[in-house]
Design a protein around this motif. Structure first.
Motif, mmCIF file in Angstrom:
data_model
loop_
_atom_site.group_PDB
_atom_site.id
_atom_site.type_symbol
_atom_site.label_atom_id
_atom_site.label_comp_id
_atom_site.label_asym_id
_atom_site.label_seq_id
_atom_site.Cartn_x
_atom_site.Cartn_y
_atom_site.Cartn_z
ATOM 1 N N ALA A 134 57.431 45.449 22.097
ATOM 2 C CA ALA A 134 57.541 44.869 23.585
ATOM 3 C C ALA A 134 56.420 45.684 24.158
ATOM 4 O O ALA A 134 55.676 44.914 25.190
ATOM 5 C CB ALA A 134 58.713 45.791 24.031
ATOM 6 N N LYS A 137 53.414 43.673 23.728
ATOM 7 C CA LYS A 137 53.405 42.355 24.508
ATOM 8 C C LYS A 137 53.085 42.739 25.795
ATOM 9 O O LYS A 137 52.325 41.618 26.784
ATOM 10 C CB LYS A 137 54.775 41.624 24.318
ATOM 11 C CG LYS A 137 54.738 40.904 22.838
ATOM 12 C CD LYS A 137 56.159 40.142 22.729
ATOM 13 C CE LYS A 137 56.078 39.522 21.644
ATOM 14 N NZ LYS A 137 57.134 38.662 21.221
ATOM 15 N N ARG A 138 53.641 43.932 26.631
ATOM 16 C CA ARG A 138 53.233 44.311 27.744
ATOM 17 C C ARG A 138 51.807 44.438 28.260
ATOM 18 O O ARG A 138 51.263 43.907 29.044
ATOM 19 C CB ARG A 138 53.931 45.445 28.090
ATOM 20 C CG ARG A 138 53.790 45.886 29.595
ATOM 21 C CD ARG A 138 54.529 47.116 30.091
ATOM 22 N NE ARG A 138 56.118 46.714 29.584
ATOM 23 C CZ ARG A 138 56.986 48.036 29.595
ATOM 24 N NH1 ARG A 138 56.595 49.325 29.957
ATOM 25 N NH2 ARG A 138 58.009 47.913 29.054
ATOM 26 N N GLN A 142 49.158 42.158 30.733
ATOM 27 C CA GLN A 142 48.435 42.871 31.632
ATOM 28 C C GLN A 142 46.865 42.857 31.246
ATOM 29 O O GLN A 142 46.218 43.329 32.148
ATOM 30 C CB GLN A 142 49.073 44.438 31.780
ATOM 31 C CG GLN A 142 50.277 44.398 32.197
ATOM 32 C CD GLN A 142 50.917 45.780 32.218
ATOM 33 O OE1 GLN A 142 50.102 46.820 31.718
ATOM 34 N NE2 GLN A 142 51.978 46.280 32.727
#
Length: 309
Positions: A134, A137-138, A142
């Motif tokens: 996670a 992927k963040r 960004q």
């Protein structure tokens, strides 16, 4: 300058071409390719051989390659000096991997830690990896340097690697012993003498060291079930677009048994084709070096001393 180049050019280059295949007919010792696809193919051939020096020479126009070599040995004015603490830490770490009984000692130190970590984290590892998934992927979402399509492709790779990481037997003692052997062998082959020598390496020496490290990293990944060479061998390339000196090449490949695809942009320079992102990164690194050199204070003349009236 060397750190800047590795961060902004070499690593993106490896990331881009680790997903391409080797089926080209161009001479990989020549700069660029006769076509966009041939350029990518030759780059991957060199990467698979571990010829990083040849990869740079092929992947940059001659003038940019000459600039890269000239910049390589120039001192970065922003690089902090090596301290006695840095030197002691370097020597201590090197000794652990180069001592005659290094493998036995390192594994003896690692074995009880693996047992302890397996007891503490085996059940939690899938959850921890999911959390890491996670976070990655963040970070992709960004990232301002990736477009929407590149973000989709990057997420697809993460979706393949995360399940592999969850199922990989990281605490397996036999695999750990193999990994220690590879790590010790790699460090010995690097033949590092001192942090000063590490910083002072010229381009050719640095490329040889990087190639040794790259080969060792591939061996480590293979121990745990991820073969870079299998991925390279799975590639199929196709040209999507070619107009006005710019082209896009589609790269279909298989990663850990899963079919994926990505694209790479190519640019024509003096009748030869090169990676657009790699050329851009190399030129940005050179410009940053020039800016740093211009901003650095001029050294005091030899023998000069302050005086008062």
């Amino acid at each position: 300058m060397r750190i800047t180049l590795v961060r902004h050019a070499l690593l993106p280059l490896l990331a881009a071409f680790v997903l391409a295949g080797c089926h080209g007919k161009d001479d990989p010792t020549q700069p660029g390719g006769s076509t966009p696809v041939a350029s990518v193919q030759s780059s991957v051939e060199l990467l698979k051989k571990g010829d990083l020096a040849g990869l740079w020479k092929h992947a940059l126009p001659p003038a940019d390659y000459a600039t890269l070599r000239a910049d390589w040995s120039k001192r970065d004015p922003n690089q902090p000096p090596i301290t006695e603490q840095d030197r002691a830490r370097f020597n201590e770490t090197l000794q652990k991997f180069t001592a005659p009984d290094a493998e036995q000692k390192l594994y003896a130190e690692l074995e009880p830690k693996l047992t302890q970590m397996e007891q503490q984290y085996k059940d939690q590892l899938p959850v921890l990896i999911s959390m890491g998934d996670a976070l990655v992927k963040r970070g992709i979402a960004q990232n301002t340097t990736l477009d929407a399509q590149q973000k989709t492709q990057a997420n697809a790779v993460v979706d393949v690697l995360a399940p592999w990481a969850q199922k990989t037997p990281w605490f397996d003692q036999a695999k750990a012993k193999q990994a220690v052997h590879v790590a010790v062998t790699t460090v010995r082959q690097l033949d590092l003498k001192s942090p000063e020598a590490l910083r002072a390496m010229d381009f050719d020496t640095a490329m040889k060291k990087y190639a040794i490290g790259y080969a060792g990293a591939k061996q480590l990944l293979a121990i745990y079930g991820l073969s870079v060479d299998d991925t390279l061998d799975s590639i199929k390339l196709s040209e999507l677009e070619n107009k006005d000196g710019h082209a896009r090449v589609k790269i279909d490949y298989t990663l850990l048994g899963k079919p994926l695809s990505t694209e790479t942009a190519m640019v024509e320079v003096d009748g030869r084709w090169y990676s657009e992102s790699m050329l851009k990164n190399a030129r940005q690194s050179h410009q940053q070096h020039e800016d740093n050199a211009a901003a650095a204070p001029a050294p005091a003349p030899a023998g000069s001393a302050a005086h008062t009236d």
